[in-house]
Scaffold this motif. Sequence first.
Motif, short mmCIF file in Angstrom:
data_model
loop_
_atom_site.label_atom_id
_atom_site.label_comp_id
_atom_site.label_asym_id
_atom_site.label_seq_id
_atom_site.Cartn_x
_atom_site.Cartn_y
_atom_site.Cartn_z
N GLY A 151 -14.52 2.74 0.10
CA GLY A 151 -14.12 2.54 1.50
C GLY A 151 -13.20 1.37 1.71
N ILE A 152 -13.03 0.51 0.69
CA ILE A 152 -12.09 -0.61 0.79
C ILE A 152 -10.75 -0.19 0.22
N GLU A 153 -9.71 -0.28 1.04
CA GLU A 153 -8.35 0.00 0.58
C GLU A 153 -7.51 -1.25 0.80
N ILE A 154 -6.92 -1.75 -0.26
CA ILE A 154 -6.09 -2.95 -0.20
C ILE A 154 -4.64 -2.54 -0.37
N VAL A 155 -3.82 -2.87 0.61
CA VAL A 155 -2.43 -2.46 0.64
C VAL A 155 -1.54 -3.69 0.42
N ASP A 156 -0.74 -3.66 -0.61
CA ASP A 156 0.14 -4.78 -0.92
C ASP A 156 1.41 -4.68 -0.08
N ASP A 157 1.29 -5.00 1.20
CA ASP A 157 2.43 -4.85 2.11
C ASP A 157 2.88 -6.18 2.72
N TRP A 158 2.45 -7.30 2.14
CA TRP A 158 2.90 -8.60 2.64
C TRP A 158 4.38 -8.77 2.31
N ASP A 159 5.21 -8.94 3.34
CA ASP A 159 6.65 -9.07 3.12
C ASP A 159 7.22 -10.30 3.81
N GLY A 160 6.40 -11.33 3.97
CA GLY A 160 6.89 -12.58 4.54
C GLY A 160 7.97 -13.19 3.68
N PHE A 161 8.89 -13.94 4.29
CA PHE A 161 10.00 -14.49 3.52
C PHE A 161 9.58 -15.71 2.71
N GLY A 162 8.40 -16.26 2.99
CA GLY A 162 7.87 -17.37 2.21
C GLY A 162 6.47 -17.06 1.74
N GLN A 163 5.95 -17.90 0.84
CA GLN A 163 4.61 -17.66 0.26
C GLN A 163 4.54 -16.20 -0.20
N ARG A 164 5.56 -15.77 -0.90
CA ARG A 164 5.77 -14.35 -1.16
C ARG A 164 4.75 -13.75 -2.12
N THR A 165 4.08 -14.57 -2.92
CA THR A 165 3.19 -14.01 -3.93
C THR A 165 1.71 -14.31 -3.65
N THR A 166 1.37 -14.55 -2.39
CA THR A 166 -0.04 -14.78 -2.03
C THR A 166 -0.82 -13.48 -1.89
N GLY A 167 -0.11 -12.34 -1.85
CA GLY A 167 -0.80 -11.06 -1.70
C GLY A 167 -1.47 -10.91 -0.34
N SER A 168 -0.88 -11.51 0.69
CA SER A 168 -1.52 -11.54 2.02
C SER A 168 -1.26 -10.27 2.81
N GLY A 169 -1.71 -9.14 2.28
CA GLY A 169 -1.42 -7.87 2.92
C GLY A 169 -2.56 -7.33 3.76
N THR A 170 -2.64 -6.01 3.82
CA THR A 170 -3.59 -5.32 4.69
C THR A 170 -4.83 -4.90 3.91
N THR A 171 -5.98 -5.00 4.55
CA THR A 171 -7.23 -4.48 4.00
C THR A 171 -7.81 -3.49 5.01
N ILE A 172 -7.98 -2.25 4.57
CA ILE A 172 -8.51 -1.20 5.44
C ILE A 172 -9.96 -0.93 5.04
#
Length: 404
Positions: A195-216
């Motif tokens: 039931g946990i889906e982690i989406v690597d959709d973080w596209d900020g212009f800084g801190q680019r590799t923090t993986g701060s994307g979406t969790t469904i």
Amino acid sequence: MSSVTRFAERQETVHRIASEEEALAVARSLAAEFESGASRRDYERALPFAELDRLSASGLLAITVPADYGGIDVSNAVLAEVTAILSEADSSIGQIPQNHFYILEALRHDGSEAQKRFYFGRALAGDRFGNALSEVGTKTVGDYNTRINPDGAGFRINGRKFYSTGVLFAHWVAIFALDGEDRLTMSFVPRETEGIEIVDDWDGFGQRTTGSGTTILRDVYVPADAVVPHQKGFERPGTIGSVGQIIHAAIDLGIARAALKETIGYVRDKARPWTDSGVERAADDPLTIARIGELAIRVEAAEATLERAGRKVDLAQVNLSAENAVAATLAAAAAKVLTTELAIDAANVLFELAGTSATKRGLNLERHWRNARTHTLHDPVRWKYHVVGNYHLNGVTPPRNGAL
């Protein structure tokens, strides 16, 4: 914690750090490794999975575990300096564990004895905790749509999170959700849970590799003994917010140090003196020298302010009174204000003194400004000025939340 021990035991050998001095030494050693690839990782958006495994194996992610549970419970001043050291090398790697340490502090505050024994033990074993906290589309950043509802002996969680820093690299997801009485809870769930889906959709212009994307979260099952009443942490004096804030301040301090280091190297080795300066080297320009001196002094001041804030948080943890908690909050806010402004200014000064040639894309020097501008958007400092001013002028106690 029998209901969660199904989570596979990790096989890696994790170092046990024995002292604060060792923690700082380990951080410096890792930083030397991480710095060499930081620009490339940012440029290519290459996620630091291997680096996070090195961080886990080093034992640094367990340095805040209380002594009663097998840790060394470092001073918050040391925690801040460890974070600043890592962030100077690579500010994304410095930021990823911020939520990990926030979660451990929340556990220390409001976890049951069984929860503390189990999850602190997992931290000592090298496990990483990522957050599923913030949401988009709500009225404010402090509002949540994610819900936790009873289901037999446990609960089900449904919702959608964004800015899930660290979840891509985590072994556990700490899911924040409202219960039937709108109280905020924190649930520990293995990342592989159905039931946990982690989406690597973080596209900020800084801190680019923090993986701060979406969790469904779709009907994610949580055992009852994996749920912590997080709301309780803000119903009484506490240090959850101030611990989180000094780590954020330390990240910004690390970015400022990195920018100053880049500036000094570029001015010494590559920059040309201004036509009217009358000097042979850019490093001999008196205006440039003064600007570097100003920035170095502000870094020193920020370091001292951050260390002082850490000591005040220490005192509040040891003697948790309303007075000490407020003092910790105000000191952490001051540190966050100073380091926010310093990080942005230091990244600007880099280009001011290095000159036009420093803007070449291949040099990737602008990553320091991008990182500073992106990370400092956490918890706007204009409200920290207000909180501090309102306390001193009108005696208004700062609100209790994770942003203070």
